[in-house]
Design a protein around this motif. Structure first.
Motif, PDB file in Angstrom:
ATOM      1  N   LYS A  73      37.403  -4.747 -14.275  1.00 25.63           N
ATOM      2  CA  LYS A  73      36.543  -5.496 -15.188  1.00 25.63           C
ATOM      3  C   LYS A  73      35.443  -6.221 -14.410  1.00 25.63           C
ATOM      4  N   ARG A  74      35.843  -6.777 -13.288  1.00 22.46           N
ATOM      5  CA  ARG A  74      34.890  -7.562 -12.512  1.00 22.46           C
ATOM      6  C   ARG A  74      33.877  -6.701 -11.768  1.00 22.46           C
ATOM      7  N   ILE A  75      34.314  -5.542 -11.319  1.00 21.10           N
ATOM      8  CA  ILE A  75      33.349  -4.627 -10.695  1.00 21.10           C
ATOM      9  C   ILE A  75      32.313  -4.210 -11.739  1.00 21.10           C
ATOM     10  N   ASN A  76      32.778  -3.914 -12.939  1.00 20.52           N
ATOM     11  CA  ASN A  76      31.824  -3.594 -14.008  1.00 20.52           C
ATOM     12  C   ASN A  76      30.846  -4.734 -14.266  1.00 20.52           C
ATOM     13  N   SER A  77      31.359  -5.969 -14.227  1.00 20.84           N
ATOM     14  CA  SER A  77      30.456  -7.103 -14.488  1.00 20.84           C
ATOM     15  C   SER A  77      29.390  -7.189 -13.398  1.00 20.84           C
ATOM     16  N   LEU A  78      29.789  -6.928 -12.168  1.00 21.85           N
ATOM     17  CA  LEU A  78      28.812  -6.976 -11.078  1.00 21.85           C
ATOM     18  C   LEU A  78      27.791  -5.848 -11.210  1.00 21.85           C
ATOM     19  N   MET A  79      28.231  -4.676 -11.633  1.00 22.02           N
ATOM     20  CA  MET A  79      27.292  -3.576 -11.847  1.00 22.02           C
ATOM     21  C   MET A  79      26.296  -3.944 -12.946  1.00 22.02           C
ATOM     22  N   MET A  80      26.782  -4.585 -13.974  1.00 22.37           N
ATOM     23  CA  MET A  80      25.890  -5.012 -15.059  1.00 22.37           C
ATOM     24  C   MET A  80      24.858  -6.024 -14.565  1.00 22.37           C
ATOM     25  N   MET A  81      25.334  -7.027 -13.852  1.00 24.43           N
ATOM     26  CA  MET A  81      24.463  -8.148 -13.482  1.00 24.43           C
ATOM     27  C   MET A  81      23.519  -7.804 -12.341  1.00 24.43           C
ATOM     28  N   CYS A  82      23.951  -6.972 -11.419  1.00 17.93           N
ATOM     29  CA  CYS A  82      23.219  -6.806 -10.160  1.00 17.93           C
ATOM     30  C   CYS A  82      22.992  -5.356  -9.770  1.00 17.93           C
ATOM     31  N   GLY A  83      23.353  -4.418 -10.620  1.00 19.63           N
ATOM     32  CA  GLY A  83      23.373  -3.020 -10.200  1.00 19.63           C
ATOM     33  C   GLY A  83      22.012  -2.380 -10.033  1.00 19.63           C
ATOM     34  N   HIS A  84      20.986  -3.003 -10.581  1.00 17.53           N
ATOM     35  CA  HIS A  84      19.648  -2.397 -10.491  1.00 17.53           C
ATOM     36  C   HIS A  84      18.623  -3.356  -9.888  1.00 17.53           C
ATOM     37  N   TYR A  85      19.098  -4.198  -8.930  1.00 23.46           N
ATOM     38  CA  TYR A  85      18.198  -5.119  -8.236  1.00 23.46           C
ATOM     39  C   TYR A  85      17.441  -5.969  -9.270  1.00 23.46           C
TER      40      TYR A  85
END
Lengths: 307, 307, 307, 307
Positions: free
Chosen positions: B229-241
């Protein structure tokens, strides 16, 4: 079962000794009793579950930015984005540095500068009274509650301590990023922030974001499914200033906090949660509110990041 | 029906004339044919749908940061966050300014500085070869495919053009935020980024994030539901610079892009999508890849922000 | 009378209890006895007045940047300014933020990044040994003293703690602002900084800046009057990092400090002053050295800002 | 001979085709004829040499900051530095970023924020009229000319375009760095900047900085030798915003520019130079004015950096 969860959380919150720091930049907020805690969950089937001080009115402050953003998107569609960006800022809510770096264009509608730019965008030549009338009617409509009103004492006090926001507004104006009179825009902005609501009212008001733009219990079509989705994305990315990443990590729901200690969080398809406790953490978001939402997520499994 | 959607999207993408700009900072990436486009969707029931150049290998580059983050969280748990933050940076992927402002601690694991800090954190006294062996084995495990390997020519070329990343690494080291030898850390980092995968391989590799940490088709337990869940949250928040807000707004799924033109996106409970087209938009994310994901979202309704 | 002034100042400095903080980022500097103080004044008539530990060798560190700048202007003339700017930075000596903001071009030749760029500019394809040979010969020439040499232990120690400067160099290189190999440039730079001199040697070495480019006692023509004037202006504007304004305000002379505790100050037409005391103030300049120069100014009236 | 030099310079300036860009942010400045050029040199023996449009009145704008700084130092002594710093800012005259970084304390009295802070510091509970009366009387005193007055149309126009400066003032106020009402402070500030003077008047007004605080021709003791020296140092370090290093390098004299195209430069012991030409260079300083001062320096040898 939801009722049990909320009761448990409220009981657990009552035991917390480190409750954060109540906002003290205006007397009206500083005097609020920090020991209060309320939580409400409104579900699409029309139920509202509540616990603690869920019927006490508090100053929604920046949560109001969700409502003016919704109005802005309704009225202006995607041309709203000529006035404001939609990226997380990485900076505190009232920072001016990034505004200079980006020539006066605010990063997103949830930092103060961006919310002020949204007010300017929806002004359309009208006086503050007219715009404020539209805003409060809109809140009545989405919350299905005509008793909600501004807290004029809070608004007055904000105006008396306007300097940081006045700096932001004049700065944007100097770059041509505001069209209307700074004093009037700020007047509207401070009143918008002064709206007083309870957790129950706020949870109901959030229901349209749970069900693709429709408040299911009342049937009111507030906004298109597309816009609803996008408002949720903005709440996720920018709803907690430079604590947005932390909130996404810990809670995993789109949410918007206010310096009065309230948070509105959305679990799409499941429910709208309003939580309130006046003490704030180091980045200005409700300390117990955040904790309560974490616990709620653990108990319900509500998170947009898990199946 | 999913096959039809992917075929339609691929056909539509073939008509696009503005395909963005292929990364040209190293010759190995600059020479890639910009007219390629591939897409794959892997679903928890074991199906993989593909269209276009979905079996062509490309350099996954920064998408590899998702894998090393997963390794880091597995090995170090929450102590990983002593090494790196979890907030969007608001700055481009290779900015050093915020690193100075925050005394050498990178904002999140998906900007270059943060990914380099993750490599340092998982080094634990080992030589690059050993760490790289662990990384590639991990990728074999999650993708259920032992044929995946590093592209040593790409890695070599990155090392020959290391200056920006070397600046970031030395800068962090000067603040004591890296423990190990800068040259070795960078060696590991550049090899990690050089991993070559196809859309099909990448979509399968993402499946564990679709189903709370478990690759359902293989049954492999990769990580805990909480961490997933948390890896997904990081991808959402920061995954595209500094295009993360835009991606959340347009696509509404957790995702991670690489400068090679690939994007891995996760629709929790529904599927893992890998898309690839070498041309990049102005913030360094695949131009057609982003567009294809928007179209996929419209056709499937997949978005974490709607019910 | 000058002798009396220097004796008085030295006596007064001996009474100071708050002597600042000795630089401790490398062991060779950290071990220096903080109770030392020396001062020398060299005048165009060939006299050298000294007091205290004026014959003790110390590490001149950044004062060496005046010498490489002089070499750079001699060799390259105004094309040197293609490599480096000439504005005060407003930031500490090792800041990287402004370097990012200005796309890798250092603000002036006296911050670390700028001095590294000067080394690159005067490299002209040569190996570090050759450049260092040129630098030390030049110092012998201007100081009229062939005994001056590098302190290889200090240089070695700097190389072992190179990360901050390595970050600056790699960062500039990534923008194309350095032509040669980063390791070699840094090797040259650290040796240049390691030069050991006494106050007497340093004061003599500064004489050419007192008399429009000519070392009057030896008759050596070091640089043109125009260039001499300009080096003095750069020392005034940028010689003390973000303490340059303070130094101009308190002392009113062009000067350059080093982290070893030395300061070289120039009173045009009157004399060159070298002062040394290892303890530094909060912005990295010799605490007692600055104080001593203020007292000297009061006693002699030497200031470029009064008649 | 000085007359000849000024005539030559004026003749040479008449041939310049690239005269820079007249400030256009308020109509009153935008309408000024760019082909004008005037220069005056006042010497301690009471002579004033002039050429070109040396008797035409122009808006001194930021040059007035030298006068309010002098008043501030007279009234408050070194406690003035509690209100404002004395370091070059490295940023443009109206930047707000560094103000945020340094918590609302302006870097020096010559950037706009710093000058506004000086106005606040000398307000001492008085109304704008009283302070402005003091300022104009002071200018009459130092210039020995009671005909000098405010240009109320310019002041009015500045007030109508106040946003950038209002942002700076509100921002400082929000940090508690201003004590008095922002609107009143700005009113005073804009009037101060509107003072209209000719080159002859301005050169005379600068004489006290030539002779250690005393206007030698009139015998007026304006300020102590110590303070005179320090005002000169501030003009040197900060008098041309982020073009201060360039001015020091090219001209080598303390100077203060205004956006109206005027520059006041001081050659200690030798003379005060006022030059005026409305076209500005890229950092907001008079283009021909700077050039004329370079030529004057070459012809006279006046520079604080040579013997």
């Amino acid at each position: 079962m939801m009722q049990q969860i909320l009761d448990d959380i409220t009981a657990q919150m009552a035991l917390e000794t480190d409750r954060g720091k109540v906002a003290d930049y205006i007397p009206q907020l500083a005097h609020v009793n920090p020991n209060q805690f309320g939580i409400s969950v409104a579900t699409p089937d029309g139920q509202v579950y509540s616990a603690g001080d869920a019927n006490t009115l508090f100053s929604i402050q920046s949560i109001s930015k969700v409502f003016t953003l919704t109005i802005g998107l309704s009225k202006l569609g995607s041309t709203l984005w000529n006035h404001v960006g939609r990226e997380p800022s990485g900076d505190p809510f009232n920072s001016i540095t990034i505004l200079e770096y980006e020539s006066g264009r605010p990063r997103n509608p949830f930092i103060n500068a961006g919310a002020i730019a949204v007010v300017d965008a929806i002004t359309m030549g009208r006086e503050p009274e007219e715009i404020l009338d539209e805003i409060i009617q809109f809140v009545h409509f989405i919350a299905d509650d005509a008793s909600i009103c501004f807290d004029y004492k809070v608004a007055r006090s904000e105006i008396d301590h306007e300097d940081r926001n006045a700096a932001l507004a004049h700065f944007m104006k100097s770059f041509g990023h505001l069209q209307y009179d700074v004093d009037k825009i700020l007047n509207t902005y401070f009143h918008q922030c002064s709206i007083a609501m309870s957790c129950e009212q706020l949870a109901r008001a959030g229901l349209f974001l749970v069900s693709n733009g429709i408040n299911q219990p009342t049937g009111a079509k507030v906004i298109s499914p597309q816009q609803s989705k996008r408002i949720n994305s903005l709440m996720m990315m920018c709803g907690h200033y430079d604590g947005s990443g932390e909130f996404a990590y810990q809670v995993g729901l789109p949410g918007k906090s206010g310096v009065g200690g309230g948070i509105l969080a959305i679990a799409p398809g499941k429910g709208a949660i309003a939580v309130w406790s006046p003490g704030l953490n180091s980045v200005g978001n409700s300390k117990l509110g955040t904790k309560a939402l974490e616990l709620l997520g653990e108990r319900t499994g509500w998170s947009v990041f898990s199946k």
